[in-house]
Design an enzyme around this catalytic site. Structure first.
Site, PDB file in Angstrom:
ATOM      1  CB  THR A 210      48.997  48.638  51.279  1.00  0.00           C
ATOM      2  OG1 THR A 210      48.603  48.075  50.032  1.00  0.00           O
ATOM      3  CG2 THR A 210      50.504  48.632  51.373  1.00  0.00           C
TER       4      THR A 210
ATOM      5  CG  ASP B 246      43.710  43.628  48.454  1.00  0.00           C
ATOM      6  OD1 ASP B 246      43.068  44.510  47.842  1.00  0.00           O
ATOM      7  OD2 ASP B 246      44.877  43.332  48.176  1.00  0.00           O
ATOM      8  CB  SER B 247      40.206  48.023  49.497  1.00  0.00           C
ATOM      9  OG  SER B 247      40.932  48.551  48.416  1.00  0.00           O
TER      10      SER B 247
ATOM     11  CG  ASP C  69      43.808  48.312  44.907  1.00  0.00           C
ATOM     12  OD1 ASP C  69      44.649  49.173  44.564  1.00  0.00           O
ATOM     13  OD2 ASP C  69      44.075  47.102  45.012  1.00  0.00           O
TER      14      ASP C  69
ATOM     15  CB  THR D  76      32.860  63.367  31.260  1.00  0.00           C
ATOM     16  OG1 THR D  76      33.960  63.328  30.337  1.00  0.00           O
ATOM     17  CG2 THR D  76      33.309  64.081  32.526  1.00  0.00           C
TER      18      THR D  76
HETATM   19  N1  ASP Z   1      45.352  46.115  47.192  1.00  0.00           N
HETATM   20  C1  ASP Z   1      45.509  47.056  48.271  1.00  0.00           C
HETATM   21  C2  ASP Z   1      44.130  47.380  48.808  1.00  0.00           C
HETATM   22  O1  ASP Z   1      43.429  48.132  48.168  1.00  0.00           O
HETATM   23  C3  ASP Z   1      46.215  48.274  47.790  1.00  0.00           C
HETATM   24  C4  ASP Z   1      46.484  49.313  48.852  1.00  0.00           C
HETATM   25  O2  ASP Z   1      45.968  49.314  49.947  1.00  0.00           O
HETATM   26  O3  ASP Z   1      47.306  50.217  48.565  1.00  0.00           O
HETATM   27  O4  ASP Z   1      43.720  46.878  49.816  1.00  0.00           O
END
Ligand code: ASP
Length: 348
Positions: free
Chosen positions: A13, A58-59, A91, A270
């Site tokens: 993001t 995007d991760s 993410d 857990t």
């Molecule tokens: N979908 C985005 C990502 O993980 C979310 C973020 O960066 O806050 O690349």
């Protein structure tokens, strides 16, 4: 070694732009903001060398190949810079921060993974503060390990987990205290930081084939059996409470037993947010151990999964991997063998 900090933008993001489908990464969009922040810091930030993954992602699309690519770049540049900042999506940030701790043993310099919940181009972005905090930690020499900085905390990377989908304090490490508070000052708790030492290594050759499952009432033995087939080499089971499973389900336990007999390393963590697996505390937990699973104690699922993948990729004997999964190798696990088994109802 120069005074510079190496900044690797992998996506997320922090550098995204608005599209008709929602936020998406765009190559080159972040660099001007980062340059501007550093240039206008009146010397409060270190000089940087900025690079971007091609293309930034995007991760949610990150893979173990990306963890290895990041580790390779950091390893290659290790001698040239005093510290390293990895800009990353939130993410799967905890997976990458965990993986880096296992892929780069004895790195000996600060590696700070950070990002933001609001793009840096937006007025109220948290990206600016997170980036500034990460650059300042990277320029110090007192946290030479893989960490995750977000909001007001610096966490050990392999203890961190994403706890909020929208809040700006999106990460926590519920089983280990923050390494530093990011407030008016950057307050490092020296006694918690792993000291540097050993020869830096890169373990990014090949990773093992792993998976994680979360137990739930009614988990079908045949579904688990379908998962426990080649190419699976390692399985993380997020069990209940102190590491308990459905011991009355003979078919389920037989699948776990068959999997471990076929050299699949099964590690129990857990699904609780806090606390640890306590082998022997309950008969329902002992059943999993009798079936050949090993306790992962207080490891997060992210740490257990990435550690298992890295260890299995080393080509070690599975008994060695199973043993190492029960030991602390990078600050990811605390064994409290001296903690008494819980007693009484609701103890877990
Ligand atoms: N979908 C985005 C990502 O993980 C979310 C973020 O960066 O806050 O690349």
């Amino acid at each position: 070694m120069s005074d510079s900090v190496f900044v690797l933008h992998t996506g997320g993001t922090i550098g995204m732009v608005d599209t008709p489908d929602g936020y998406a990464p765009v190559a080159g969009a972040l660099a001007p903001y980062v340059d501007w922040i550093v240039e206008n810091s009146r010397g409060e930030l270190p000089p940087i060398v900025f690079e971007e993954l091609d293309p930034p992602i995007d991760s949610a699309n990150a893979t173990p190949d990306d963890w290895c690519a990041i580790a390779r770049v950091l390893h290659e540049r290790r001698k040239e810079h005093r510290g390293f900042v990895v800009l990353h999506g939130t993410d799967t940030m905890a997976y990458t921060a965990s993986a880096l701790s296992f892929l780069l043993p004895s790195f000996g310099k600060p590696v700070i993974v950070t990002g933001s919940q609001i793009p840096i181009a937006r007025t109220r972005s948290d990206g600016r503060q997170n980036l500034i905090g990460a650059l300042q930690v990277a320029a110090r020499s007192d946290v030479p390990e893989s960490t995750l900085l977000f909001g007001e905390v610096l966490l050990r990377g392999n203890r961190a987990t994403k706890v909020d989908a929208s809040g700006l304090d999106a990460f926590d490490s519920p089983r280990f205290p923050p390494l530093a508070a990011i407030g008016i000052d950057i307050d490092v708790r020296d006694s918690l930081v792993r000291p540097a030492g050993g020869e830096p290594e890169l373990r990014a050759g090949r990773l093992g084939e792993v998976a994680a499952v979360r137990l739930f009432p009614g988990f079908s033995a045949s579904i688990l059996a379908n998962l426990c087939r080649p190419p699976l080499q390692g399985l993380v089971v997020e069990a209940y409470g102190a590491g308990n499973g459905p011991s009355n389900d003979r078919a389920f336990m037989a699948v776990v037993e068959a999997a471990t007999a076929q050299d699949i390393v099964v590690v129990v963590v857990t699904q609780c947010v806090r606390g640890s697996v306590q082998p022997g505390a309950y008969a329902t937990g002992s059943a999993l151990m009798r079936a050949g699973a090993v306790p992962g104690y207080d490891m997060t699922c992210e740490a257990a999964l990435t550690k298992l993948a890295v260890l299995l990729g080393q080509g070690l004997d599975t008994s060695v991997v199973a043993d190492l999964m029960q030991r602390d190798v990078a600050g990811e696990l605390t064994r409290r063998d001296d903690v008494a088994a819980p007693t009484g109802a609701g103890a877990t």
